[in-house]
Design a protein around this motif. Sequence first.
Motif, PDB file in Angstrom:
ATOM      1  N   GLU A  79      -3.085   7.162   7.478  1.00  0.00           N
ATOM      2  CA  GLU A  79      -3.487   6.792   6.128  1.00  0.00           C
ATOM      3  C   GLU A  79      -3.101   7.899   5.155  1.00  0.00           C
ATOM      4  O   GLU A  79      -2.895   9.059   5.520  1.00  0.00           O
ATOM      5  CB  GLU A  79      -5.007   6.589   6.071  1.00  0.00           C
ATOM      6  CG  GLU A  79      -5.496   5.377   6.838  1.00  0.00           C
ATOM      7  CD  GLU A  79      -5.402   4.112   6.020  1.00  0.00           C
ATOM      8  OE1 GLU A  79      -5.932   4.084   4.901  1.00  0.00           O
ATOM      9  OE2 GLU A  79      -4.794   3.144   6.514  1.00  0.00           O
ATOM     10  N   THR A  80      -3.019   7.521   3.881  1.00  0.00           N
ATOM     11  CA  THR A  80      -2.795   8.504   2.832  1.00  0.00           C
ATOM     12  C   THR A  80      -3.968   9.479   2.769  1.00  0.00           C
ATOM     13  O   THR A  80      -5.126   9.075   2.883  1.00  0.00           O
ATOM     14  CB  THR A  80      -2.640   7.808   1.478  1.00  0.00           C
ATOM     15  OG1 THR A  80      -1.531   6.917   1.543  1.00  0.00           O
ATOM     16  CG2 THR A  80      -2.425   8.807   0.357  1.00  0.00           C
ATOM     17  N   LYS A  81      -3.678  10.756   2.626  1.00  0.00           N
ATOM     18  CA  LYS A  81      -4.731  11.748   2.476  1.00  0.00           C
ATOM     19  C   LYS A  81      -4.327  12.724   1.382  1.00  0.00           C
ATOM     20  O   LYS A  81      -3.220  13.263   1.398  1.00  0.00           O
ATOM     21  CB  LYS A  81      -4.971  12.500   3.791  1.00  0.00           C
ATOM     22  CG  LYS A  81      -6.155  13.458   3.735  1.00  0.00           C
ATOM     23  CD  LYS A  81      -6.422  14.089   5.083  1.00  0.00           C
ATOM     24  CE  LYS A  81      -7.624  15.026   5.002  1.00  0.00           C
ATOM     25  NZ  LYS A  81      -7.902  15.685   6.306  1.00  0.00           N
TER      26      LYS A  81
ATOM     27  N   ARG B 139       0.827  -1.215   0.000  1.00  0.00           N
ATOM     28  CA  ARG B 139       0.000   0.000   0.000  1.00  0.00           C
ATOM     29  C   ARG B 139       0.858   1.261   0.000  1.00  0.00           C
ATOM     30  O   ARG B 139       0.405   2.320  -0.435  1.00  0.00           O
ATOM     31  CB  ARG B 139      -0.941  -0.004   1.207  1.00  0.00           C
ATOM     32  CG  ARG B 139      -2.093  -0.988   1.092  1.00  0.00           C
ATOM     33  CD  ARG B 139      -3.190  -0.683   2.089  1.00  0.00           C
ATOM     34  NE  ARG B 139      -2.752  -0.810   3.462  1.00  0.00           N
ATOM     35  CZ  ARG B 139      -2.840  -1.926   4.166  1.00  0.00           C
ATOM     36  NH1 ARG B 139      -3.304  -3.038   3.609  1.00  0.00           N
ATOM     37  NH2 ARG B 139      -2.441  -1.966   5.429  1.00  0.00           N
TER      38      ARG B 139
ATOM     39  N   LYS C  39      -5.860   5.216  11.142  1.00  0.00           N
ATOM     40  CA  LYS C  39      -6.835   4.127  11.091  1.00  0.00           C
ATOM     41  C   LYS C  39      -6.284   2.792  11.572  1.00  0.00           C
ATOM     42  O   LYS C  39      -7.025   1.818  11.611  1.00  0.00           O
ATOM     43  CB  LYS C  39      -7.363   3.973   9.652  1.00  0.00           C
ATOM     44  CG  LYS C  39      -8.165   5.182   9.170  1.00  0.00           C
ATOM     45  CD  LYS C  39      -8.775   4.915   7.801  1.00  0.00           C
ATOM     46  CE  LYS C  39      -9.626   6.102   7.346  1.00  0.00           C
ATOM     47  NZ  LYS C  39     -10.254   5.851   6.029  1.00  0.00           N
TER      48      LYS C  39
ATOM     49  N   TYR D 221      -4.033  14.175   8.658  1.00  0.00           N
ATOM     50  CA  TYR D 221      -4.158  12.781   8.236  1.00  0.00           C
ATOM     51  C   TYR D 221      -5.324  12.132   8.979  1.00  0.00           C
ATOM     52  O   TYR D 221      -5.913  12.725   9.876  1.00  0.00           O
ATOM     53  CB  TYR D 221      -2.876  11.990   8.538  1.00  0.00           C
ATOM     54  CG  TYR D 221      -1.623  12.539   7.903  1.00  0.00           C
ATOM     55  CD1 TYR D 221      -1.336  12.314   6.562  1.00  0.00           C
ATOM     56  CD2 TYR D 221      -0.708  13.279   8.660  1.00  0.00           C
ATOM     57  CE1 TYR D 221      -0.183  12.814   5.991  1.00  0.00           C
ATOM     58  CE2 TYR D 221       0.450  13.780   8.088  1.00  0.00           C
ATOM     59  CZ  TYR D 221       0.710  13.548   6.752  1.00  0.00           C
ATOM     60  OH  TYR D 221       1.854  14.046   6.180  1.00  0.00           O
TER      61      TYR D 221
ATOM     62  N   LYS E 232       1.410  10.273   1.000  1.00  0.00           N
ATOM     63  CA  LYS E 232       1.763   9.065   1.737  1.00  0.00           C
ATOM     64  C   LYS E 232       2.826   9.416   2.773  1.00  0.00           C
ATOM     65  O   LYS E 232       3.810  10.075   2.463  1.00  0.00           O
ATOM     66  CB  LYS E 232       2.310   7.993   0.792  1.00  0.00           C
ATOM     67  CG  LYS E 232       1.294   7.381  -0.163  1.00  0.00           C
ATOM     68  CD  LYS E 232       1.973   6.346  -1.049  1.00  0.00           C
ATOM     69  CE  LYS E 232       1.018   5.736  -2.054  1.00  0.00           C
ATOM     70  NZ  LYS E 232       0.059   4.822  -1.431  1.00  0.00           N
TER      71      LYS E 232
END
Length: 460
Positions: free
Chosen positions: A395-397, A39, A333, A330, A401
């Motif tokens: 998490e990516t926002k 990911r 999670k 961000y 990354k």
Amino acid sequence: MAYSNIDQLSLGTILQIAFSSGVRTQISTDFRDYEMVKRAKVSGHAPREIRFYFQNGLLPANVQWRNPGTSNRPFPRGFQPATAEYTAKLKEANASVELEYNLYERAKASPEKYAEPLQMILSAAMSSTKREMARALWQDGTGVVGQVGAAAAAVTSPASDKLEFTLDEGDTSRGHVGYFEYNDILILRDADGTTTALDTSLATEPVYWKVVSKDRANGKVTLQGLNSSFASAGTISSITTQAATGAVFYKYDQPTIPDLTASISDYGTVSESLAGLESLAANDGRVVHGITMSGITGATEVDAGATAIDLSHFNRAMDQVKIEVGQDRYRWKMACSAPETQSSLIESREDDRRFISWEDNKRGTKVFGIVHRNDQIELSDSEYVHKKRLYMLPETKAGEKVLEYHGTDFSTVKAPNGDDFHMKVSGGEYVNNVVSFMQSCCVLIAKHPKAIARIRNFTV
């Protein structure tokens, strides 16, 4: 009367032997952590290095209050933001597959077999490459698998060709029992990289050590001593001299064995191993990829002070990271720890309303986690995470990354238009084996270390 099988009867062998179908792997093939690496992937290229850029703060000194009743007042000085460019060198990982050619050909023609041998060995090889990447995600870049304490080695009962080693799994130890893979072959070295002083009853000491058993609860591993030909080194009946406290295990073919007693200039290049989150999420002043991991460029870290892990530590870390990087920068999670840590955390406050479960629409399963303001953070565990660590990963926002994986997947090494397998050469002659080789180039970087929250130095 002793038991005797039916084949002892005169016509007993008229009954045929039946075989259960399939081959069942007896150890874990789980590589969930590898999916985390995937990911983080941003490219499939393999350059010589990756350059990336940090802006280390804003310009608060450029904004000043002024007296409105004075004239000819100067504007504040215009400072420039502090910036830095960093470099990450790509690492290479190799893997090999070998199979006897006559076995391969006969298995293709024979329906009487447990499995296709080539398919079985390829599946094992690919699972091993993914588990190696999963393990590397959490390591520090030195390649250390585990570190021993004082008087760590013990003879088995009854005596055998194996020794039981007690590992040092303290907060500052390198490696832990989770890094040991069944059937992996290791070397033991003193902390300065020299050959260990371990002396046993054997005339010739083991050159390598093969992992045969792991005891996570007690932090112990049982290793078989091997000679230079990878055969048993013989029965070990006593230990004359123990390995030095702090001696460490590495994979048997690691080219560079670092001196861990000296200052490490950069964990990104100290060895051929990948630098993972133990260094990328540190806040102890170490250097990785040229970044000094402290202050603005260090991870957000909470030291639990050798106390039992508790939800209060989790909240302190999450409060701190959101202050450091911004509440909405961000979304966090996932919180990842060793299985023992997760169980202890849940048991400490299982009736707390901040522990909730919800449906994961993507996976179609229920997950369990903790609420922190607007974030629902899933509790995840990994056998590879150090027992004194708990990571909260963002998490990516908006395409940003925090962790980036640059590199290629494992692929076959072959000439243009060549075959994946070719005959093996040994002693200048072809032998009845086919071999295939695989290679991967990769590096893992943290583009925003402060966004990773880490709790360390706790008990479970």
